[in-house]
Design a protein around this motif. Structure first.
Motif, PDB file in Angstrom:
ATOM      1  N   GLY A 148       0.811  -1.212   0.000  1.00  0.00           N
ATOM      2  CA  GLY A 148       0.000   0.000   0.000  1.00  0.00           C
ATOM      3  C   GLY A 148       0.845   1.262   0.000  1.00  0.00           C
ATOM      4  N   GLY A 149       0.152   2.398   0.012  1.00  0.00           N
ATOM      5  CA  GLY A 149       0.838   3.679   0.035  1.00  0.00           C
ATOM      6  C   GLY A 149       0.581   4.486  -1.215  1.00  0.00           C
ATOM      7  N   VAL A 150       1.354   5.543  -1.366  1.00  0.00           N
ATOM      8  CA  VAL A 150       1.195   6.516  -2.447  1.00  0.00           C
ATOM      9  C   VAL A 150       2.397   6.413  -3.380  1.00  0.00           C
ATOM     10  CG1 VAL A 150       0.928   8.958  -3.009  1.00  0.00           C
ATOM     11  CG2 VAL A 150      -0.101   8.036  -0.911  1.00  0.00           C
ATOM     12  N   GLY A 165       0.942  12.054  -7.391  1.00  0.00           N
ATOM     13  CA  GLY A 165       0.861  10.975  -6.429  1.00  0.00           C
ATOM     14  C   GLY A 165      -0.447  10.224  -6.585  1.00  0.00           C
ATOM     15  N   VAL A 166      -0.371   8.899  -6.621  1.00  0.00           N
ATOM     16  CA  VAL A 166      -1.523   8.046  -6.886  1.00  0.00           C
ATOM     17  C   VAL A 166      -1.709   7.080  -5.722  1.00  0.00           C
ATOM     18  CG1 VAL A 166      -2.478   6.315  -8.470  1.00  0.00           C
ATOM     19  CG2 VAL A 166      -1.141   8.229  -9.366  1.00  0.00           C
ATOM     20  N   ASP A 167      -2.963   6.913  -5.258  1.00  0.00           N
ATOM     21  CA  ASP A 167      -3.202   5.981  -4.162  1.00  0.00           C
ATOM     22  C   ASP A 167      -3.318   4.545  -4.683  1.00  0.00           C
ATOM     23  OD1 ASP A 167      -5.800   5.595  -5.128  1.00  0.00           O
ATOM     24  OD2 ASP A 167      -6.769   6.745  -3.535  1.00  0.00           O
ATOM     25  N   GLU A 168      -3.648   3.629  -3.792  1.00  0.00           N
ATOM     26  CA  GLU A 168      -3.643   2.214  -4.139  1.00  0.00           C
ATOM     27  C   GLU A 168      -4.644   1.863  -5.234  1.00  0.00           C
ATOM     28  OE1 GLU A 168      -2.720   2.550   0.326  1.00  0.00           O
ATOM     29  OE2 GLU A 168      -4.097   3.483  -1.106  1.00  0.00           O
ATOM     30  N   VAL A 470       7.871   7.186 -18.054  1.00  0.00           N
ATOM     31  CA  VAL A 470       8.204   7.488 -16.663  1.00  0.00           C
ATOM     32  C   VAL A 470       9.590   6.924 -16.386  1.00  0.00           C
ATOM     33  CG1 VAL A 470       7.608   7.151 -14.243  1.00  0.00           C
ATOM     34  CG2 VAL A 470       5.793   7.451 -15.936  1.00  0.00           C
ATOM     35  N   TYR A 471      10.517   7.784 -16.018  1.00  0.00           N
ATOM     36  CA  TYR A 471      11.884   7.334 -15.752  1.00  0.00           C
ATOM     37  C   TYR A 471      11.946   6.539 -14.456  1.00  0.00           C
ATOM     38  CZ  TYR A 471      16.929   7.732 -14.816  1.00  0.00           C
ATOM     39  OH  TYR A 471      18.248   7.472 -14.538  1.00  0.00           O
ATOM     40  N   ARG A 472      11.469   7.125 -13.377  1.00  0.00           N
ATOM     41  CA  ARG A 472      11.500   6.471 -12.074  1.00  0.00           C
ATOM     42  C   ARG A 472      10.209   6.762 -11.320  1.00  0.00           C
ATOM     43  NH1 ARG A 472      17.575   7.925  -9.767  1.00  0.00           N
ATOM     44  NH2 ARG A 472      18.754   6.834 -11.383  1.00  0.00           N
ATOM     45  N   ALA A 473       9.812   5.831 -10.472  1.00  0.00           N
ATOM     46  CA  ALA A 473       8.661   6.007  -9.585  1.00  0.00           C
ATOM     47  C   ALA A 473       9.108   5.696  -8.170  1.00  0.00           C
ATOM     48  CB  ALA A 473       7.521   5.092 -10.001  1.00  0.00           C
ATOM     49  N   GLU A 474       8.469   6.325  -7.193  1.00  0.00           N
ATOM     50  CA  GLU A 474       8.840   6.160  -5.795  1.00  0.00           C
ATOM     51  C   GLU A 474       7.587   5.902  -4.967  1.00  0.00           C
ATOM     52  OE1 GLU A 474      12.484   6.829  -3.205  1.00  0.00           O
ATOM     53  OE2 GLU A 474      12.060   6.263  -5.279  1.00  0.00           O
ATOM     54  N   ARG A 475       7.694   4.988  -4.015  1.00  0.00           N
ATOM     55  CA  ARG A 475       6.562   4.670  -3.141  1.00  0.00           C
ATOM     56  C   ARG A 475       6.747   5.351  -1.777  1.00  0.00           C
ATOM     57  NH1 ARG A 475       3.207   0.240  -2.709  1.00  0.00           N
ATOM     58  NH2 ARG A 475       2.983   0.474  -4.982  1.00  0.00           N
ATOM     59  N   PHE A 476       5.677   5.944  -1.301  1.00  0.00           N
ATOM     60  CA  PHE A 476       5.648   6.584   0.007  1.00  0.00           C
ATOM     61  C   PHE A 476       4.528   5.957   0.826  1.00  0.00           C
ATOM     62  CE2 PHE A 476       7.590   9.525  -2.875  1.00  0.00           C
ATOM     63  CZ  PHE A 476       8.524  10.239  -2.139  1.00  0.00           C
ATOM     64  N   SER A 477       4.765   5.763   2.105  1.00  0.00           N
ATOM     65  CA  SER A 477       3.697   5.292   2.977  1.00  0.00           C
ATOM     66  C   SER A 477       2.796   6.470   3.333  1.00  0.00           C
ATOM     67  CB  SER A 477       4.274   4.673   4.252  1.00  0.00           C
ATOM     68  OG  SER A 477       4.855   5.680   5.069  1.00  0.00           O
ATOM     69  N   TRP A 478       1.584   6.167   3.799  1.00  0.00           N
ATOM     70  CA  TRP A 478       0.686   7.243   4.226  1.00  0.00           C
ATOM     71  C   TRP A 478       1.290   8.018   5.394  1.00  0.00           C
ATOM     72  CZ3 TRP A 478      -3.261   9.075   1.544  1.00  0.00           C
ATOM     73  CH2 TRP A 478      -3.824   8.285   0.537  1.00  0.00           C
ATOM     74  N   SER A 479       2.058   7.329   6.248  1.00  0.00           N
ATOM     75  CA  SER A 479       2.669   8.034   7.365  1.00  0.00           C
ATOM     76  C   SER A 479       3.740   9.019   6.895  1.00  0.00           C
ATOM     77  CB  SER A 479       3.265   7.036   8.362  1.00  0.00           C
ATOM     78  OG  SER A 479       4.257   6.245   7.756  1.00  0.00           O
ATOM     79  N   ASP A 480       4.350   8.764   5.724  1.00  0.00           N
ATOM     80  CA  ASP A 480       5.272   9.751   5.162  1.00  0.00           C
ATOM     81  C   ASP A 480       4.565  11.072   4.889  1.00  0.00           C
ATOM     82  OD1 ASP A 480       7.574   8.108   5.091  1.00  0.00           O
ATOM     83  OD2 ASP A 480       6.914   7.188   3.216  1.00  0.00           O
ATOM     84  N   LEU A 481       3.272  10.994   4.552  1.00  0.00           N
ATOM     85  CA  LEU A 481       2.471  12.186   4.306  1.00  0.00           C
ATOM     86  C   LEU A 481       1.901  12.768   5.584  1.00  0.00           C
ATOM     87  CD1 LEU A 481       2.363  10.501   1.537  1.00  0.00           C
ATOM     88  CD2 LEU A 481       0.271  11.766   1.072  1.00  0.00           C
ATOM     89  N   SER A 482       2.349  12.249   6.753  1.00  0.00           N
ATOM     90  CA  SER A 482       1.791  12.616   8.062  1.00  0.00           C
ATOM     91  C   SER A 482       0.320  12.248   8.160  1.00  0.00           C
ATOM     92  CB  SER A 482       1.992  14.118   8.358  1.00  0.00           C
ATOM     93  OG  SER A 482       3.352  14.421   8.461  1.00  0.00           O
ATOM     94  N   VAL A 483      -0.075  11.210   7.422  1.00  0.00           N
ATOM     95  CA  VAL A 483      -1.431  10.682   7.502  1.00  0.00           C
ATOM     96  C   VAL A 483      -1.340   9.265   8.039  1.00  0.00           C
ATOM     97  CG1 VAL A 483      -3.513  10.105   6.203  1.00  0.00           C
ATOM     98  CG2 VAL A 483      -2.156  12.086   5.546  1.00  0.00           C
TER      99      VAL A 483
END
Length: 487
Positions: A148-150, A165-168, A470-483
């Motif tokens: 999961g994550g963004v 940024g795209v959600d699950e 798209v050259y590169r994509a990165e995954r962020f957790s919801w907590s990275d967004l302070s959510v």
């Protein structure tokens, strides 16, 4: 500190005429603020972010010191909450991670020094529409195996003007506002502390998820990659040209710079790699300055355990490990064909599997293996050229032997671009974002795929962007967004 028996936050509806506000949404008349009325000890106000339709500014004023969070809910999304603020009486929170054109219900949660938690009445607010240029996104698979994550990316080569940024489920829940000068292949990096690092045109910028610029490095002559070290300095890739044996070569240099632009450490491929090695068409390609594209490196990765740097050289089909202190080459991954004898002792003997070719994004995984996005343009193995993959190798640096331990074949061949990352839970995120080329079907869609890290390597999540690079994509957790999850 006084304890509260009640927590009043009343929406302004009945006395709208007195205060001159409207409860219309941001889309109806572009009303910017939906206020509440201070009746006792707490006031909450929501307003649309002035530059971003997917962000909402929340202000909470309390008569006594509290910690405050905002609960976020809608009929279309899971209930989530922000992190708690620091103690204070005047709290400002920028709400991020919201979908476009969606009615949300917000509740303020106040944590008192007594430990008591009190909450406001619900405040309704509707987000605005996406700006023009939103990419065509479709999530084609989403399973329970996904972490999961963004997922954040920017379209390459003039296909877009910002990061998304795209959600699950494939909904766009974040984009970066403001004036950006994107490079042909823009990159976002997760700094794993609530900050993002953007590789832009002539600049490396560190921002918060609300878009606030926290730091900026002016780097007018870098290409492909830059990484932030723990000491706050930046490692960057740049080009250099030299004439060697009658040939004009373009090679790579690595520089460590501080935030004032001072160069503190420098490494040159001309001093440490084989200038007589031209293993394929990529190394013999003539670039715009008339030089041969001898190394064409595309990624840097710092290994703190031994203070070394991984350099991915696409034209050489090599991954080079460099001692950060001395600049010496510790070892080289890749095939030994066309290599001068003096470099052979640096190479591993591959005992099982197949070496990568024309690769991107080499990194050290948590188990110590080297993880790579293998384009395979110039693979020497029959039948492998048009099968791009993510692949891992285990290295024995004493015996100088290597074994392939894992691979996942991408759904398309990518003649250029590509990325792979290990996620915190052990899954692997790969970005097959480059074009396939006419000889393999001319597929111009980008695939961003999360797969399990076990030997079966099953697809846990897959997103397709139609006719987009798209050259590169990165995954962020919801907590990275302070959510966080629901409080």
């Amino acid at each position: 500190m006084k304890s509260w028996s009640r927590f009043y936050v009343v929406l302004f509806v009945g006395i709208a005429i007195l205060f001159g506000y409207s409860t219309a949404s941001a889309e109806e008349g572009r009303v910017r603020k939906v206020p509440t009325v201070l009746e006792d000890e707490v006031a909450l106000m929501l307003s649309m972010h002035p530059e971003n339709n997917l962000m909402i500014n929340a202000k909470i004023i309390t008569s006594s010191e509290t910690q405050v969070a905002i609960r976020i809910n809608s009929t279309e999304t899971e209930r989530r909450s922000t992190d708690y603020t620091d103690w204070g009486t005047d709290h400002d929170i920028t709400l991020v991670g919201l979908r476009a054109d969606t009615n949300y219900r917000f509740t303020a949660l106040a944590r008192l020094d007594s430990g008591e938690l009190v909450q406001s009445q619900v405040v309704n607010f509707r987000t605005g529409s996406l700006p023009e240029g939103a990419p065509p996104v479709e999530v084609t698979k989403y399973t329970d195996q996904s972490e999961g994550g963004v997922t954040i990316f920017a379209p390459s080569s003039g296909n877009g003007e910002t990061f998304w940024g795209v959600d699950e489920t494939g909904e766009i829940i974040w984009y970066l506002h403001g004036d950006l000068s994107l490079s042909n292949n823009p990159v976002v990096r997760n700094l794993n502390d609530g900050r993002l690092m953007l590789l832009l045109n002539r600049e490396v910028r560190i921002i918060s998820f609300s878009g606030e610029i926290l730091q900026s490095f002016a780097v007018p002559s870098y290409h492909h990659d830059a990484i932030l070290l723990d000491n706050g300095n930046l490692l960057i890739l740049a080009n250099a040209t030299e004439r060697v044996g009658g040939k004009l070569l373009q090679g790579d240099v690595i520089s460590e710079i501080d935030d004032r632009g001072n160069t503190l450490w420098h490494w040159s491929s001309f001093d440490h790699l084989d200038t007589n090695r031209f293993p394929g068409n990529l190394a013999n390609k003539i670039v715009s300055n008339g030089a041969l594209d001898w190394t064409h490196s595309n990624s840097l990765h710092y290994i703190a355990q031994d203070n070394s740097i991984l350099l991915s050289s696409r034209s050489q089909s090599w991954v080079v490990n460099i001692d950060h202190a001395s600049g010496d080459v510790n070892w080289i991954m890749g095939r030994g064909s066309y290599t001068s004898e003096s470099f052979l002792e640096k190479l591993f003997t591959l005992q099982s599997g197949t070496w990568m070719a024309s690769q991107h994004a080499a990194m050290r995984a948590s188990d110590g293996d080297i993880l790579i996005y293998d384009n395979r343009n110039e693979s020497e193995y029959s039948g492998d050229v048009y099968n791009s993959r993510a692949v891992k190798f285990s290295l024995d640096t004493e015996a100088m032997t290597a074994v392939q331990t894992w691979e996942y074949i991408a759904p398309k061949y990518t003649a250029s671009l590509g990325d792979v990352d290990e996620l915190p839970g052990g899954n692997i995120l790969l970005c097959a974002g480059g074009p396939s080329g006419g000889s393999s079907g001319s597929n111009t869609d980008a695939y961003i795929i999360e797969v399990s890290g076990d030997q079966a390597a099953e697809t846990a999540w897959e997103m397709v962007l139609s006719d987009t690079r798209v050259y590169r994509a990165e995954r962020f957790s919801w907590s990275d967004l302070s959510v966080v999850g629901d409080l």
